[in-house]
Design a protein around this motif. Structure first.
Motif, PDB file in Angstrom:
ATOM      1  N   TRP A 156      -5.465   6.897   2.556  1.00  0.00           N
ATOM      2  CA  TRP A 156      -5.048   5.779   1.707  1.00  0.00           C
ATOM      3  C   TRP A 156      -5.016   6.234   0.250  1.00  0.00           C
ATOM      4  N   VAL A 183       0.132   5.166   1.475  1.00  0.00           N
ATOM      5  CA  VAL A 183      -0.727   5.998   2.310  1.00  0.00           C
ATOM      6  C   VAL A 183      -0.045   7.362   2.428  1.00  0.00           C
ATOM      7  N   TRP A 208       5.579  -0.348   8.144  1.00  0.00           N
ATOM      8  CA  TRP A 208       5.509   0.908   7.410  1.00  0.00           C
ATOM      9  C   TRP A 208       6.924   1.408   7.130  1.00  0.00           C
ATOM     10  N   GLY A 209       7.059   2.131   6.033  1.00  0.00           N
ATOM     11  CA  GLY A 209       8.299   2.848   5.804  1.00  0.00           C
ATOM     12  C   GLY A 209       8.337   4.122   6.607  1.00  0.00           C
ATOM     13  N   GLU A 230       0.607  -5.472   3.976  1.00  0.00           N
ATOM     14  CA  GLU A 230      -0.528  -6.099   4.633  1.00  0.00           C
ATOM     15  C   GLU A 230      -0.642  -7.529   4.124  1.00  0.00           C
ATOM     16  N   ALA A 246      -3.189   0.497  -3.565  1.00  0.00           N
ATOM     17  CA  ALA A 246      -2.700  -0.806  -3.129  1.00  0.00           C
ATOM     18  C   ALA A 246      -2.494  -1.697  -4.348  1.00  0.00           C
ATOM     19  N   HIS A 250       0.809  -1.213   0.000  1.00  0.00           N
ATOM     20  CA  HIS A 250       0.000   0.000   0.000  1.00  0.00           C
ATOM     21  C   HIS A 250       0.849   1.273   0.000  1.00  0.00           C
ATOM     22  N   SER A 288      -6.595  -8.833   3.587  1.00  0.00           N
ATOM     23  CA  SER A 288      -7.525  -7.792   4.017  1.00  0.00           C
ATOM     24  C   SER A 288      -7.905  -7.948   5.483  1.00  0.00           C
ATOM     25  N   GLY A 289      -7.776  -6.874   6.226  1.00  0.00           N
ATOM     26  CA  GLY A 289      -8.160  -6.890   7.628  1.00  0.00           C
ATOM     27  C   GLY A 289      -7.060  -7.264   8.587  1.00  0.00           C
ATOM     28  N   SER A 290      -5.919  -7.682   8.061  1.00  0.00           N
ATOM     29  CA  SER A 290      -4.844  -8.113   8.951  1.00  0.00           C
ATOM     30  C   SER A 290      -3.983  -6.949   9.400  1.00  0.00           C
ATOM     31  N   GLY A 291      -4.249  -5.762   8.857  1.00  0.00           N
ATOM     32  CA  GLY A 291      -3.533  -4.580   9.310  1.00  0.00           C
ATOM     33  C   GLY A 291      -2.245  -4.335   8.560  1.00  0.00           C
ATOM     34  N   PHE A 292      -1.877  -3.071   8.504  1.00  0.00           N
ATOM     35  CA  PHE A 292      -0.616  -2.664   7.883  1.00  0.00           C
ATOM     36  C   PHE A 292       0.438  -2.798   8.972  1.00  0.00           C
TER      37      PHE A 292
END
Lengths: 106, 118
Positions: B47, B37, B108-109, B98, B50, B35, B101-105
């Motif tokens: 967002w 963001v 992150w960079g 991620e 993706a 993704h 779906s739903g498992s969370g990001f």
């Protein structure tokens, strides 16, 4: 387009419980994630799939999702929990974030 | 160490283009949805786009037709091509992963700044 609504701010005393709401249509049909972001830092996921806590996230963070409202609860809030918190969901092949809630520990 | 590192941000004039890159390390890249963001100064998370493990892209309405996401599994990298840039695109752009779906990001960079200004 789908919207998630959060209160702009929540204040809590150290050691007390902070509750942050996230509301949206048919929210119970979606998985909700919660992110903590401190100033100048990247977000960190604290809750995923409504109520699951990633490894390394303290037990004082918990989540629930029922009806049209999801809730992030911080029990025994500490000064280091002061941050912005965002809820997030998928809706029809797009990702939506709530507007964010600033948690202040007074 | 599991890591995402963005690059490619900078100052660009309205109507211009930019290509952001996100280099991954420490995990099986092809197993993850990826993704972008963004966050404007003092604002919330938005967002942008993706790409899933099959290479299918998804876009926010605000960037559809102007931005293009792609991935290169052999290089453990993914990209965001930004065209027809507007002042409203000015933000820090984060990449994130991620696993479903739903498992969370969960990673992150550090973010890369894009400034659109004349």
């Amino acid at each position: 387009s789908y919207e998630l609504t959060q209160p702009p701010s929540v204040s809590v005393s150290p050691g007390q419980t902070a509750s942050i709401s996230c509301s949206g249509d048919k929210l119970e049909d979606k998985y909700i994630c919660w992110y903590q972001q401190k100033p100048g830092q990247s977000p960190v996921v604290v809750i995923y799939q409504d109520d699951k806590r990633p490894s390394g996230i303290p037990e004082r963070f918990s989540g629930s999702n029922s009806g049209k409202t999801a809730t992030l609860t911080i029990s025994g809030t500490q000064a280091l929990d002061e941050a912005d918190y965002y809820c997030q969901a998928w809706d029809r092949s797009t990702v939506v974030f709530g507007g964010g809630t600033k948690v202040t520990v007074l | 160490e599991v890591q995402l590192v963005e690059s490619g941000g900078g100052l660009v004039q309205p109507g211009g283009s930019l290509r952001l890159s996100c280099a991954a390390s420490g995990f099986t890249f092809s197993d993850y949805d990826l993704h972008w963001v963004r966050q404007a100064a003092g604002k919330g998370l938005e967002w942008v786009s993706a790409i899933d493990t099959a290479g299918d892209p998804y876009y926010a309405d605000s960037v559809k037709g102007r931005f293009t996401i792609s991935r290169e599994n052999a290089k453990n990298s993914f990209y965001l091509q930004l065209n027809s840039l507007r002042a409203g695109d000015t933000a820090v752009y984060f990449c994130a992963r991620e696993q479903g779906s739903g498992s969370g990001f969960d990673v992150w960079g550090q973010g890369t700044m894009v400034t659109v200004s004349s």
